[in-house]
Scaffold this motif. Structure first.
Motif, PDB file in Angstrom:
ATOM      1  N   LEU A   1      49.168  41.881  39.110  1.00  0.00           N
ATOM      2  CA  LEU A   1      49.730  40.909  38.159  1.00  0.00           C
ATOM      3  C   LEU A   1      48.597  40.066  37.556  1.00  0.00           C
ATOM      4  CD1 LEU A   1      52.077  39.557  36.740  1.00  0.00           C
ATOM      5  CD2 LEU A   1      52.476  38.163  38.788  1.00  0.00           C
ATOM      6  N   GLY A   2      47.632  39.693  38.395  1.00  0.00           N
ATOM      7  CA  GLY A   2      46.465  38.944  37.899  1.00  0.00           C
ATOM      8  C   GLY A   2      45.739  39.740  36.819  1.00  0.00           C
ATOM      9  N   ILE A   3      45.622  41.041  37.035  1.00  0.00           N
ATOM     10  CA  ILE A   3      44.961  41.891  36.034  1.00  0.00           C
ATOM     11  C   ILE A   3      45.809  41.932  34.761  1.00  0.00           C
ATOM     12  CG2 ILE A   3      44.204  44.256  35.510  1.00  0.00           C
ATOM     13  CD1 ILE A   3      43.343  44.505  38.451  1.00  0.00           C
ATOM     14  N   ALA A   4      47.136  42.030  34.918  1.00  0.00           N
ATOM     15  CA  ALA A   4      48.021  42.051  33.743  1.00  0.00           C
ATOM     16  C   ALA A   4      47.861  40.751  32.946  1.00  0.00           C
ATOM     17  CB  ALA A   4      49.475  42.242  34.178  1.00  0.00           C
ATOM     18  N   VAL A   5      47.771  39.610  33.657  1.00  0.00           N
ATOM     19  CA  VAL A   5      47.582  38.321  32.974  1.00  0.00           C
ATOM     20  C   VAL A   5      46.266  38.357  32.188  1.00  0.00           C
ATOM     21  CG1 VAL A   5      47.147  35.850  33.348  1.00  0.00           C
ATOM     22  CG2 VAL A   5      48.991  36.982  34.597  1.00  0.00           C
ATOM     23  N   ALA A   6      45.222  38.912  32.837  1.00  0.00           N
ATOM     24  CA  ALA A   6      43.910  38.994  32.169  1.00  0.00           C
ATOM     25  C   ALA A   6      43.953  39.925  30.961  1.00  0.00           C
ATOM     26  CB  ALA A   6      42.855  39.476  33.165  1.00  0.00           C
ATOM     27  N   LEU A   7      44.925  40.863  30.967  1.00  0.00           N
ATOM     28  CA  LEU A   7      45.004  41.838  29.864  1.00  0.00           C
ATOM     29  C   LEU A   7      45.863  41.336  28.694  1.00  0.00           C
ATOM     30  CD1 LEU A   7      45.504  45.167  31.901  1.00  0.00           C
ATOM     31  CD2 LEU A   7      43.469  44.493  30.616  1.00  0.00           C
ATOM     32  N   CYS A   8      46.495  40.166  28.873  1.00  0.00           N
ATOM     33  CA  CYS A   8      47.447  39.681  27.863  1.00  0.00           C
ATOM     34  C   CYS A   8      46.861  39.572  26.450  1.00  0.00           C
ATOM     35  CB  CYS A   8      48.017  38.322  28.278  1.00  0.00           C
ATOM     36  SG  CYS A   8      49.365  38.503  29.451  1.00  0.00           S
ATOM     37  N   GLY A   9      45.629  39.125  26.349  1.00  0.00           N
ATOM     38  CA  GLY A   9      45.040  38.985  25.009  1.00  0.00           C
ATOM     39  C   GLY A   9      44.491  40.291  24.465  1.00  0.00           C
ATOM     40  N   ASP A  10      44.818  41.421  25.116  1.00  0.00           N
ATOM     41  CA  ASP A  10      44.368  42.741  24.696  1.00  0.00           C
ATOM     42  C   ASP A  10      42.832  42.827  24.675  1.00  0.00           C
ATOM     43  OD1 ASP A  10      44.928  45.280  24.050  1.00  0.00           O
ATOM     44  OD2 ASP A  10      45.247  44.933  21.910  1.00  0.00           O
ATOM     45  N   PRO A  11      42.182  42.462  25.784  1.00  0.00           N
ATOM     46  CA  PRO A  11      40.719  42.455  25.790  1.00  0.00           C
ATOM     47  C   PRO A  11      40.143  43.871  25.860  1.00  0.00           C
ATOM     48  CG  PRO A  11      41.532  42.026  27.985  1.00  0.00           C
ATOM     49  CD  PRO A  11      42.737  42.127  27.110  1.00  0.00           C
ATOM     50  N   ASP A  12      38.867  44.019  25.465  1.00  0.00           N
ATOM     51  CA  ASP A  12      38.255  45.324  25.725  1.00  0.00           C
ATOM     52  C   ASP A  12      37.125  45.218  26.743  1.00  0.00           C
ATOM     53  OD1 ASP A  12      36.719  44.093  23.787  1.00  0.00           O
ATOM     54  OD2 ASP A  12      37.334  45.484  22.208  1.00  0.00           O
ATOM     55  N   PHE A  13      37.046  44.035  27.392  1.00  0.00           N
ATOM     56  CA  PHE A  13      36.075  43.860  28.489  1.00  0.00           C
ATOM     57  C   PHE A  13      36.806  43.096  29.597  1.00  0.00           C
ATOM     58  CE2 PHE A  13      32.011  41.367  29.810  1.00  0.00           C
ATOM     59  CZ  PHE A  13      31.762  42.265  30.832  1.00  0.00           C
ATOM     60  N   LEU A  14      36.895  43.734  30.759  1.00  0.00           N
ATOM     61  CA  LEU A  14      37.635  43.145  31.870  1.00  0.00           C
ATOM     62  C   LEU A  14      36.661  42.827  33.009  1.00  0.00           C
ATOM     63  CD1 LEU A  14      40.529  42.538  32.933  1.00  0.00           C
ATOM     64  CD2 LEU A  14      40.593  44.878  33.793  1.00  0.00           C
ATOM     65  N   VAL A  15      36.737  41.605  33.517  1.00  0.00           N
ATOM     66  CA  VAL A  15      35.829  41.179  34.581  1.00  0.00           C
ATOM     67  C   VAL A  15      36.638  40.937  35.844  1.00  0.00           C
ATOM     68  CG1 VAL A  15      34.207  39.373  35.280  1.00  0.00           C
ATOM     69  CG2 VAL A  15      34.277  40.117  32.900  1.00  0.00           C
ATOM     70  N   LEU A  16      36.304  41.647  36.903  1.00  0.00           N
ATOM     71  CA  LEU A  16      37.074  41.525  38.142  1.00  0.00           C
ATOM     72  C   LEU A  16      36.137  41.136  39.284  1.00  0.00           C
ATOM     73  CD1 LEU A  16      39.190  44.813  37.786  1.00  0.00           C
ATOM     74  CD2 LEU A  16      39.880  42.487  37.168  1.00  0.00           C
ATOM     75  N   ASP A  17      36.419  39.983  39.868  1.00  0.00           N
ATOM     76  CA  ASP A  17      35.593  39.488  40.973  1.00  0.00           C
ATOM     77  C   ASP A  17      36.250  39.922  42.281  1.00  0.00           C
ATOM     78  OD1 ASP A  17      33.630  38.088  42.281  1.00  0.00           O
ATOM     79  OD2 ASP A  17      34.500  36.104  41.935  1.00  0.00           O
ATOM     80  N   GLU A  18      35.627  40.843  42.974  1.00  0.00           N
ATOM     81  CA  GLU A  18      36.137  41.324  44.265  1.00  0.00           C
ATOM     82  C   GLU A  18      37.612  41.732  44.210  1.00  0.00           C
ATOM     83  OE1 GLU A  18      34.306  41.628  46.937  1.00  0.00           O
ATOM     84  OE2 GLU A  18      32.553  40.390  46.534  1.00  0.00           O
ATOM     85  N   PRO A  19      37.998  42.660  43.346  1.00  0.00           N
ATOM     86  CA  PRO A  19      39.429  42.966  43.182  1.00  0.00           C
ATOM     87  C   PRO A  19      40.082  43.613  44.413  1.00  0.00           C
ATOM     88  CG  PRO A  19      38.101  44.533  41.951  1.00  0.00           C
ATOM     89  CD  PRO A  19      37.162  43.480  42.453  1.00  0.00           C
ATOM     90  N   ALA A  20      39.283  44.205  45.288  1.00  0.00           N
ATOM     91  CA  ALA A  20      39.882  44.893  46.436  1.00  0.00           C
ATOM     92  C   ALA A  20      39.896  44.024  47.689  1.00  0.00           C
ATOM     93  CB  ALA A  20      39.122  46.192  46.705  1.00  0.00           C
ATOM     94  N   ASN A  21      39.408  42.785  47.576  1.00  0.00           N
ATOM     95  CA  ASN A  21      39.326  41.901  48.744  1.00  0.00           C
ATOM     96  C   ASN A  21      40.688  41.689  49.403  1.00  0.00           C
ATOM     97  OD1 ASN A  21      36.893  41.125  49.584  1.00  0.00           O
ATOM     98  ND2 ASN A  21      36.982  39.031  48.809  1.00  0.00           N
ATOM     99  N   GLY A  22      40.766  41.953  50.687  1.00  0.00           N
ATOM    100  CA  GLY A  22      41.982  41.678  51.444  1.00  0.00           C
ATOM    101  C   GLY A  22      43.100  42.682  51.247  1.00  0.00           C
ATOM    102  N   LEU A  23      42.884  43.710  50.438  1.00  0.00           N
ATOM    103  CA  LEU A  23      43.971  44.663  50.190  1.00  0.00           C
ATOM    104  C   LEU A  23      44.017  45.745  51.277  1.00  0.00           C
ATOM    105  CD1 LEU A  23      43.821  45.296  46.341  1.00  0.00           C
ATOM    106  CD2 LEU A  23      44.955  43.493  47.612  1.00  0.00           C
ATOM    107  N   ASP A  24      45.228  46.272  51.518  1.00  0.00           N
ATOM    108  CA  ASP A  24      45.350  47.389  52.456  1.00  0.00           C
ATOM    109  C   ASP A  24      44.945  48.672  51.713  1.00  0.00           C
ATOM    110  OD1 ASP A  24      47.483  48.059  50.849  1.00  0.00           O
ATOM    111  OD2 ASP A  24      49.009  47.401  52.249  1.00  0.00           O
ATOM    112  N   PRO A  25      44.786  49.791  52.451  1.00  0.00           N
ATOM    113  CA  PRO A  25      44.296  51.024  51.812  1.00  0.00           C
ATOM    114  C   PRO A  25      45.134  51.441  50.596  1.00  0.00           C
ATOM    115  CG  PRO A  25      44.258  51.263  54.176  1.00  0.00           C
ATOM    116  CD  PRO A  25      44.913  49.949  53.902  1.00  0.00           C
ATOM    117  N   GLN A  26      46.463  51.288  50.714  1.00  0.00           N
ATOM    118  CA  GLN A  26      47.342  51.652  49.586  1.00  0.00           C
ATOM    119  C   GLN A  26      47.056  50.757  48.363  1.00  0.00           C
ATOM    120  OE1 GLN A  26      49.539  54.021  49.239  1.00  0.00           O
ATOM    121  NE2 GLN A  26      50.532  53.343  47.353  1.00  0.00           N
TER     122      GLN A  26
END
Ligand code: ATP
Length: 304
Positions: A142-167
């Motif tokens: 959802l955080g990524i979707a919020v970041a995509l709202c302005g239709d950007p062509d450059f996406l910056v993700l700080d530690e996107p996999a932190n704390g996530l389970d394998p799935q």
């Protein structure tokens, strides 16, 4: 080459502490740029600067060729979406309400794009469920979707996999690949999870103590990763002794395994081990992974 982001001699000083010390990096358009460094190396600081959340102390950066001091930087920055540290979402709102709120903030003329955006990040079926009841992976998407709202062509993700389970990690990976391949979005990902990053990145920037120590494409990195032979034995201490005697370069991989570099005389090695009563369980040719490359570059010790 066209760059989404270029920095030159970027410095950031907090009182007496230099978090960035002349950092120069180049993110080619279309890349998935893996930004790798130990805790405290300066990754988040760089991200905060390019998002306009803080000002550099010295040096410069440009987004799509527009220097950050140029009046046009605001427009260039609108081509960028970011999830810095924790996703900026409202936990008491549904996914759709969160996106509507972001559309309002950006002054978007209609909510037309929202269903497509929810489908893109795999949250189309979440209905009225509040984000507070989402899994961490769903919140991250959802955080990524919020970041995509302005239709950007450059996406910056700080530690996107932190704390996530394998799935959750797989879902984020697939989303990032989809955004990059299908929507031609350039992605900057800072990550500690090197194995995960190696499944995604087309380019790498290795940062240490506020400086880029190496920028390399995934292709060149693969070529630079040395070949080695991984040997699994009954007694790794004996193996080390034999390898030392033979003058071979190696690194111990586990209690039973070591990676041996350079030309290995397999017969002589097997015979020497046999004389010492050390059994060989398996022998496998392999490439040095990203992790070893990284350790070779910046030295071991602290965590990545
Ligand atoms: P991590 O992987 O742990 O998030 P990082 O590479 O993102 O690390 P930064 O958050 O950029 O590292 O921090 C770099 C250094 O700057 C750290 O030593 C940190 O303590 C320091 N630092 C960051 N923000 C501030 C601040 N506002 N005031 C003082 N020091 C700061």
């Amino acid at each position: 080459m066209e760059y989404c982001l270029e920095t030159q001699g970027l410095c950031k000083q907090y009182r007496h502490f230099k978090a960035l010390q002349g950092l120069s990096m180049h993110i080619p358009k279309g890349a998935i740029y893996g930004f790798v460094g130990k805790n405290g190396a300066g990754k988040t600081t760089l991200i905060r600067l390019i998002c306009g959340l803080q000002e550099p102390s010295a040096g410069t950066y440009s987004l799509y060729g527009v220097p950050y001091t140029d009046p046009g930087i605001g427009k260039a920055r609108r081509r960028m979406g970011a999830v810095v540290e924790t996703p900026s979402i409202y936990l008491d709102m549904s996914a759709e309400e969160n996106l509507k709120e972001q559309y309002r903030v950006l002054g978007m003329p209609s909510f037309e794009g929202i269903p497509e955006l929810l489908a893109l990040v795999g949250l189309a079926g979440t209905g009225k469920k509040k984000a507070g009841n989402f899994s961490l992976g769903m919140r991250q998407r959802l955080g990524i979707a919020v970041a995509l709202c302005g239709d950007p062509d450059f996406l910056v993700l700080d530690e996107p996999a932190n704390g996530l389970d394998p799935q959750g990690i797989v879902e984020i990976r697939e989303l990032i690949l989809k955004l990059n391949r299908e929507q031609q979005i350039t992605v900057l990902i800072s990550s500690h999870i090197l194995d995960e990053l190696s499944r995604l990145a087309t380019h790498y920037g290795f940062i240490d103590a506020g400086r880029i120590v190496k920028e390399i494409s995934a292709q060149d990195l693969e070529a630079a990763c040395r070949k080695c032979v991984r040997l699994k034995v009954s007694d790794v201490k004996v193996l080390c002794r034999v390898l030392d005697n033979m003058g071979l370069e190696y690194s111990v991989a586990s209690e039973e395994e070591a990676d041996i570099y350079g030309q290995v005389g397999v017969t002589a090695l097997a015979m020497a081990l046999s004389r010492e009563g050390c059994e060989v369980y398996s022998m496998q040719e392999r490439d040095e992974g990203l992790e070893n490359y990284y350790i070779r570059l910046v030295g071991g010790g602290s965590h990545v």
